[in-house]
Design a protein around this motif. Structure first.
Motif, PDB file in Angstrom:
ATOM      1  N   ASP A  45     -50.474  77.747  -1.567  1.00 51.02           N
ATOM      2  CA  ASP A  45     -49.095  77.331  -1.835  1.00 51.02           C
ATOM      3  C   ASP A  45     -48.635  76.260  -0.839  1.00 51.02           C
ATOM      4  OD1 ASP A  45     -46.788  77.344  -3.368  1.00 51.02           O
ATOM      5  OD2 ASP A  45     -45.813  78.872  -2.134  1.00 51.02           O
ATOM      6  N   ASP A  46     -49.519  75.260  -0.630  1.00 51.70           N
ATOM      7  CA  ASP A  46     -49.264  74.169   0.315  1.00 51.70           C
ATOM      8  C   ASP A  46     -48.939  72.896  -0.475  1.00 51.70           C
ATOM      9  OD1 ASP A  46     -49.343  72.114   2.182  1.00 51.70           O
ATOM     10  OD2 ASP A  46     -51.104  72.891   3.220  1.00 51.70           O
ATOM     11  N   GLN A  47     -47.669  72.679  -0.757  1.00 53.18           N
ATOM     12  CA  GLN A  47     -47.247  71.568  -1.602  1.00 53.18           C
ATOM     13  C   GLN A  47     -47.626  70.207  -1.021  1.00 53.18           C
ATOM     14  OE1 GLN A  47     -45.931  71.988  -4.741  1.00 53.18           O
ATOM     15  NE2 GLN A  47     -46.373  69.809  -4.893  1.00 53.18           N
ATOM     16  N   GLU A  48     -47.607  70.079   0.286  1.00 53.31           N
ATOM     17  CA  GLU A  48     -47.955  68.797   0.907  1.00 53.31           C
ATOM     18  C   GLU A  48     -49.409  68.420   0.625  1.00 53.31           C
ATOM     19  OE1 GLU A  48     -48.268  67.046   5.404  1.00 53.31           O
ATOM     20  OE2 GLU A  48     -46.495  68.239   4.919  1.00 53.31           O
ATOM     21  N   ARG A  49     -50.323  69.383   0.779  1.00 53.98           N
ATOM     22  CA  ARG A  49     -51.738  69.121   0.475  1.00 53.98           C
ATOM     23  C   ARG A  49     -51.954  68.935  -1.014  1.00 53.98           C
ATOM     24  NH1 ARG A  49     -54.697  73.806   2.745  1.00 53.98           N
ATOM     25  NH2 ARG A  49     -56.255  73.183   1.245  1.00 53.98           N
ATOM     26  N   ILE A  50     -51.211  69.649  -1.849  1.00 57.32           N
ATOM     27  CA  ILE A  50     -51.310  69.466  -3.300  1.00 57.32           C
ATOM     28  C   ILE A  50     -50.977  68.022  -3.657  1.00 57.32           C
ATOM     29  CG2 ILE A  50     -50.235  70.041  -5.518  1.00 57.32           C
ATOM     30  CD1 ILE A  50     -49.860  72.916  -4.405  1.00 57.32           C
ATOM     31  N   ASP A  51     -49.869  67.530  -3.132  1.00 56.41           N
ATOM     32  CA  ASP A  51     -49.448  66.154  -3.417  1.00 56.41           C
ATOM     33  C   ASP A  51     -50.447  65.135  -2.880  1.00 56.41           C
ATOM     34  OD1 ASP A  51     -47.183  67.203  -4.612  1.00 56.41           O
ATOM     35  OD2 ASP A  51     -45.911  66.894  -2.838  1.00 56.41           O
ATOM     36  N   GLU A  52     -50.981  65.403  -1.690  1.00 57.93           N
ATOM     37  CA  GLU A  52     -51.952  64.489  -1.093  1.00 57.93           C
ATOM     38  C   GLU A  52     -53.208  64.390  -1.958  1.00 57.93           C
ATOM     39  OE1 GLU A  52     -54.626  64.022   2.983  1.00 57.93           O
ATOM     40  OE2 GLU A  52     -53.253  65.713   2.769  1.00 57.93           O
TER      41      GLU A  52
END
Length: 98
Positions: A45-52
């Motif tokens: 649930d790590d949105q920053e890594r998902i977006d990256e």
């Protein structure tokens, strides 16, 4: 089954990102690397890594990579459990046995 994996690999070769940054910067990320980071980030649930990870390749390539990762993971888990991929998939999704 290995024929399907081989065909998917060949399709993926044409879908991988091959452009590098000017001036010899970091090597480009390929679709499998993007898929691995994307899926593990979703699990955490790590949105920053998902977006990256989603920005590394096209949406189509990411979708293909995620599908390949799911197929390979399901095959591996089914072998470990000694069950069919269909039974494992249904179990993981909480569906009743077919």
């Amino acid at each position: 089954m290995f024929g399907r994996i081989r065909e998917a690999w060949e399709r993926s070769r044409t879908a991988r990102r091959t452009k590098g940054e000017a001036g010899g910067g970091q090597r480009p990320h390929n679709l499998f690397e993007a898929a691995a980071v994307y899926v593990s980030a979703c699990a955490d649930d790590d949105q920053e890594r998902i977006d990256e990870a989603a920005a590394w390749v096209s949406p189509e390539a990411l979708s293909f990579g995620v599908n390949e990762l799911a197929c390979r993971a399901l095959i591996m888990l089914a072998r470990e459990r000694g069950e069919s991929p269909q039974d494992v998939a249904r179990s993981l999704l909480g569906l009743p046995a077919a």
